[in-house]
Design a protein around this motif. Structure first.
Motif, short mmCIF file in Angstrom:
data_model
loop_
_atom_site.label_atom_id
_atom_site.label_comp_id
_atom_site.label_asym_id
_atom_site.label_seq_id
_atom_site.Cartn_x
_atom_site.Cartn_y
_atom_site.Cartn_z
N THR A 77 -30.78 -5.19 -21.94
CA THR A 77 -29.63 -4.33 -22.14
C THR A 77 -28.40 -5.16 -22.45
OG1 THR A 77 -28.40 -2.47 -21.18
CG2 THR A 77 -28.96 -4.29 -19.70
N ASP A 78 -27.23 -4.48 -22.53
CA ASP A 78 -25.94 -5.10 -22.80
C ASP A 78 -24.96 -4.61 -21.74
OD1 ASP A 78 -26.68 -5.96 -25.78
OD2 ASP A 78 -27.20 -3.84 -25.54
N VAL A 79 -24.18 -5.52 -21.18
CA VAL A 79 -23.31 -5.18 -20.05
C VAL A 79 -21.84 -5.39 -20.42
CG1 VAL A 79 -22.71 -5.68 -17.65
CG2 VAL A 79 -25.11 -5.75 -18.38
N THR A 80 -21.05 -4.35 -20.20
CA THR A 80 -19.60 -4.38 -20.36
C THR A 80 -18.97 -3.98 -19.02
OG1 THR A 80 -19.80 -3.76 -22.70
CG2 THR A 80 -17.66 -3.43 -21.68
N ILE A 81 -17.77 -4.45 -18.76
CA ILE A 81 -17.10 -4.13 -17.49
C ILE A 81 -15.92 -3.19 -17.76
CG2 ILE A 81 -15.85 -5.08 -15.51
CD1 ILE A 81 -17.42 -7.63 -15.83
N SER A 82 -15.90 -2.08 -17.05
CA SER A 82 -14.84 -1.09 -17.24
C SER A 82 -13.50 -1.65 -16.75
CB SER A 82 -15.17 0.20 -16.50
OG SER A 82 -15.08 -0.01 -15.10
N TYR A 83 -12.43 -0.92 -17.04
CA TYR A 83 -11.09 -1.40 -16.70
C TYR A 83 -10.89 -1.52 -15.18
CZ TYR A 83 -6.13 -2.23 -17.49
OH TYR A 83 -4.87 -2.81 -17.54
N ASP A 84 -11.63 -0.71 -14.42
CA ASP A 84 -11.53 -0.78 -12.97
C ASP A 84 -12.69 -1.53 -12.34
OD1 ASP A 84 -13.20 1.20 -13.82
OD2 ASP A 84 -12.57 2.69 -12.34
N GLY A 85 -13.40 -2.34 -13.15
CA GLY A 85 -14.36 -3.28 -12.59
C GLY A 85 -15.76 -2.77 -12.35
N VAL A 86 -16.19 -1.75 -13.05
CA VAL A 86 -17.56 -1.24 -12.91
C VAL A 86 -18.38 -1.71 -14.10
CG1 VAL A 86 -19.02 0.81 -12.71
CG2 VAL A 86 -16.75 0.77 -11.64
N PRO A 87 -19.36 -2.58 -13.91
CA PRO A 87 -20.22 -2.99 -15.03
C PRO A 87 -21.10 -1.83 -15.48
CG PRO A 87 -20.30 -4.62 -13.26
CD PRO A 87 -19.64 -3.39 -12.70
N PHE A 88 -21.11 -1.57 -16.78
CA PHE A 88 -21.92 -0.48 -17.33
C PHE A 88 -22.60 -0.97 -18.60
CE2 PHE A 88 -17.81 -0.18 -19.34
CZ PHE A 88 -18.07 0.23 -20.65
N LEU A 89 -23.53 -0.16 -19.12
CA LEU A 89 -24.37 -0.57 -20.24
C LEU A 89 -23.82 0.00 -21.55
CD1 LEU A 89 -27.92 -0.06 -18.68
CD2 LEU A 89 -26.22 -1.85 -18.26
N MET A 90 -23.47 -0.91 -22.47
CA MET A 90 -22.95 -0.48 -23.77
C MET A 90 -23.09 -1.66 -24.73
SD MET A 90 -21.68 1.95 -25.63
CE MET A 90 -21.55 3.09 -24.24
N HIS A 91 -23.71 -1.42 -25.87
CA HIS A 91 -23.89 -2.49 -26.85
C HIS A 91 -22.66 -2.68 -27.73
CE1 HIS A 91 -25.00 -3.93 -30.93
NE2 HIS A 91 -25.66 -4.83 -30.24
N ASP A 92 -22.12 -1.61 -28.28
CA ASP A 92 -21.01 -1.71 -29.22
C ASP A 92 -19.71 -2.00 -28.48
OD1 ASP A 92 -23.08 -0.86 -30.76
OD2 ASP A 92 -22.03 0.83 -31.67
N SER A 93 -18.75 -2.53 -29.22
CA SER A 93 -17.44 -2.78 -28.63
C SER A 93 -16.65 -1.49 -28.44
CB SER A 93 -16.64 -3.75 -29.50
OG SER A 93 -16.45 -3.21 -30.80
N THR A 94 -17.00 -0.44 -29.19
CA THR A 94 -16.35 0.86 -29.02
C THR A 94 -17.39 1.88 -28.59
OG1 THR A 94 -16.68 1.67 -31.28
CG2 THR A 94 -14.77 0.24 -30.89
#
Length: 524
Positions: free
Chosen positions: A266-283
């Motif tokens: 998978t691909d991991v991004t971190i939300s603005y309040d610090g919750v890592p979530f799965l999202m490949h694209d930058s948008t």
């Protein structure tokens, strides 16, 4: 002139009439002129144009083969176009259809020309076909140039494909040479001068000899002795099972598990309040309904949203609308309903699912953009979720991120350290690397064997096509990341697998049979 045409004895030749009609649009007998084989087959302009016809055939064949073998990466091509055009469409499939139609058209013209030559007819290509030939030639050259500039790695895929297809391409080339022997023999035997005969026969025999000997330089890891094939590579679902469910959603990973996948990627991004979530694209534009919910924020980086905002978005309806893969097939009503109700998946939930099913996990970790609260603590926050919140057993984590690797090893010594590029063995052992995660275009049986001797396994990504998976299997890869777990799981052995003895028999029989047939044709 008219009188001579009317008094001319008409011979009913429906075959030649059809050939000349389709090629030259000359359907009447008196419009055609017969020539003796060995004489000039056409006027000067037609002699100049015939090589262009052959060239258009060759370039269209190269492009069709190249694009056909590129099927493994069609989704990447469509994703690239989506980034530039702003909407999703299966451009890869359209390009394949256009290339196939143009190739069939130019092949038909070439076959008609060769049949007319074999019948001793003068060539005259109709102006509309000449325009068509220029279009095919221009399209093929332009497409090859653009793809070479924008997607040059695809030629590596073509070179890899030869390790699988070369024995069969050899048979096809020999078959074509046998078919060509008839017009070559007719024109050569009836030629007036020895020089003309040599000009006709010499290149033909040179190409034939080259094709006879080319197997001496062929190499394929799938040509091997019985009992030397290694175990089947493990299958790691690329963003889950994106051909069966929306990528990076719970449903997608469940489908991978249902079809017997050995790991999850998978691909991991971190939300603005610090919750890592799965999202490949930058948008969030491609894989959520943000255009309907927050139309003014479609271009904003996914990491700049809070988790509460992300939870409001649907992450599945796009899948049913856009159909990201041409070979998806139809979903059941239950699967459609489930896909429509998917949401963005948290990393912690993803890890718990993998741990409960004893599946390996590997992920790309994206650093947040500038001015993000976790810009400089992204790795620490991710480690906190893995070690304290998810409860996953450390040995199931293939740690890929290279930044702060020493720190990660100190706080999580149980992770399987993984590197995304080739490196000297000494450096790999020094960094405690146990697995390499490489693009399939870097596949090398020699390198895989060298790393395996040092207890470093190799994972190849992204491998979707059965022929490419077969090549990875024969090359000794230990695992592959794939979009098609459901397809590759059913392969019980590599495609095109054969022993050297079987290949030698196929090669020798092909050459001997072709020599016999060509000799008979020239003798007759």
């Amino acid at each position: 002139v008219v009188r001579r045409r009317l008094l001319q004895r008409y011979e009913h030749q429906p075959f030649i009439s059809c050939l000349a009609g389709f090629y030259s649009c000359r359907w009447k007998r008196y419009q055609r002129r017969r020539i003796e084989p060995g004489k000039c087959c056409c006027k000067t302009w037609e002699c100049v144009f015939f090589p262009l016809l052959v060239g258009a055939f060759c370039f269209s064949l190269v492009f069709l083969y190249m694009w056909g073998e590129a099927k493994n990466d069609y989704n990447n091509f469509d994703w690239y176009n989506y980034g530039n055009l702003g909407f999703w469409f299966l451009w890869s499939l359209v390009l394949l259809i256009v290339a196939s139609i143009l190739f069939m058209y130019i092949t038909l013209l070439l076959v008609l020309a060769m049949c007319l030559l074999a019948e001793g007819q003068q060539l005259y290509l109709h102006w509309s076909h000449k325009i068509g030939t220029f279009l095919v030639l221009g399209f093929s050259i332009t497409a090859l140039f653009i793809l070479s500039v924008l997607w040059g790695d695809q030629w590596k895929t073509v070179r890899l494909s030869f390790q699988i297809t070369a024995p069969y391409l050899h048979i096809g080339a020999i078959t074509i040479m046998v078919l060509l022997s008839w017009p070559v023999a007719l024109h050569a035997i009836r030629a007036d001068k020895k020089v003309v005969q040599m000009i006709i026969v010499g290149p033909y025999l040179a190409i034939l000899l080259f094709l006879f000997l080319i197997p001496l330089g062929m190499y394929s890891p799938c040509i091997r002795e019985m009992g030397t094939l290694g175990p089947k590579p493990a299958l790691i679902g690329h963003r889950g099972a994106p051909m069966l469910a929306p990528e990076n959603t719970e449903m997608s990973f469940q489908k991978t598990i249902e079809h017997g996948g050995d790991g999850l990627e998978t691909d991991v991004t971190i939300s603005y309040d610090g919750v890592p979530f799965l999202m490949h694209d930058s948008t969030l534009r491609r894989t959520t309904n943000i255009k309907e919910v927050y139309p003014n924020d479609t271009a904003q980086n996914a990491a700049l949203f809070s988790w509460d905002t992300l939870q409001e978005l649907n992450a599945g309806m796009w899948f049913l609308k856009d159909k990201p893969f041409s070979c998806m097939g139809s979903l059941s009503r239950a699967d459609q309903n489930q896909a429509m109700n998917q949401s963005i998946y948290k990393l912690s939930n993803f890890l718990r699912l993998a741990d409960s099913q004893n599946k390996l996990v590997i992920f790309d970790l994206y650093r947040p953009p500038e001015k993000h609260p976790y810009r400089n603590s992204w790795i620490n926050r991710t480690l906190e979720v893995i070690l304290n919140e998810s409860g996953i057993r450390p040995h199931l984590v293939l740690w890929l991120e290279n930044d702060m690797r020493s720190f990660v090893q100190s706080v999580a010594p149980g992770f399987q350290q993984t590197l995304g590029s080739k490196a000297p063995l000494e450096d790999l052992l020094m960094d405690n690397i146990v697995k390499l995660n490489l693009a399939y275009t870097e596949m090398s049986s020699e390198d895989i064997r060298k790393y395996a001797e040092a207890n470093i396994t190799t994972n190849l990504y992204v491998v979707n096509e059965p022929w490419l998976f077969s090549l990875a299997w024969c090359s000794g890869a230990h695992s592959v990341t794939t979009n098609a777990v459901h397809t590759l799981k059913n392969l019980s052995q590599p495609l095109f697998l054969m022993t050297p003895q079987q290949y030698n028999i196929m090669w020798i029989l092909t050459d001997l049979t072709s020599v016999l047939l060509i000799s008979l044709i020239f003798a007759l």
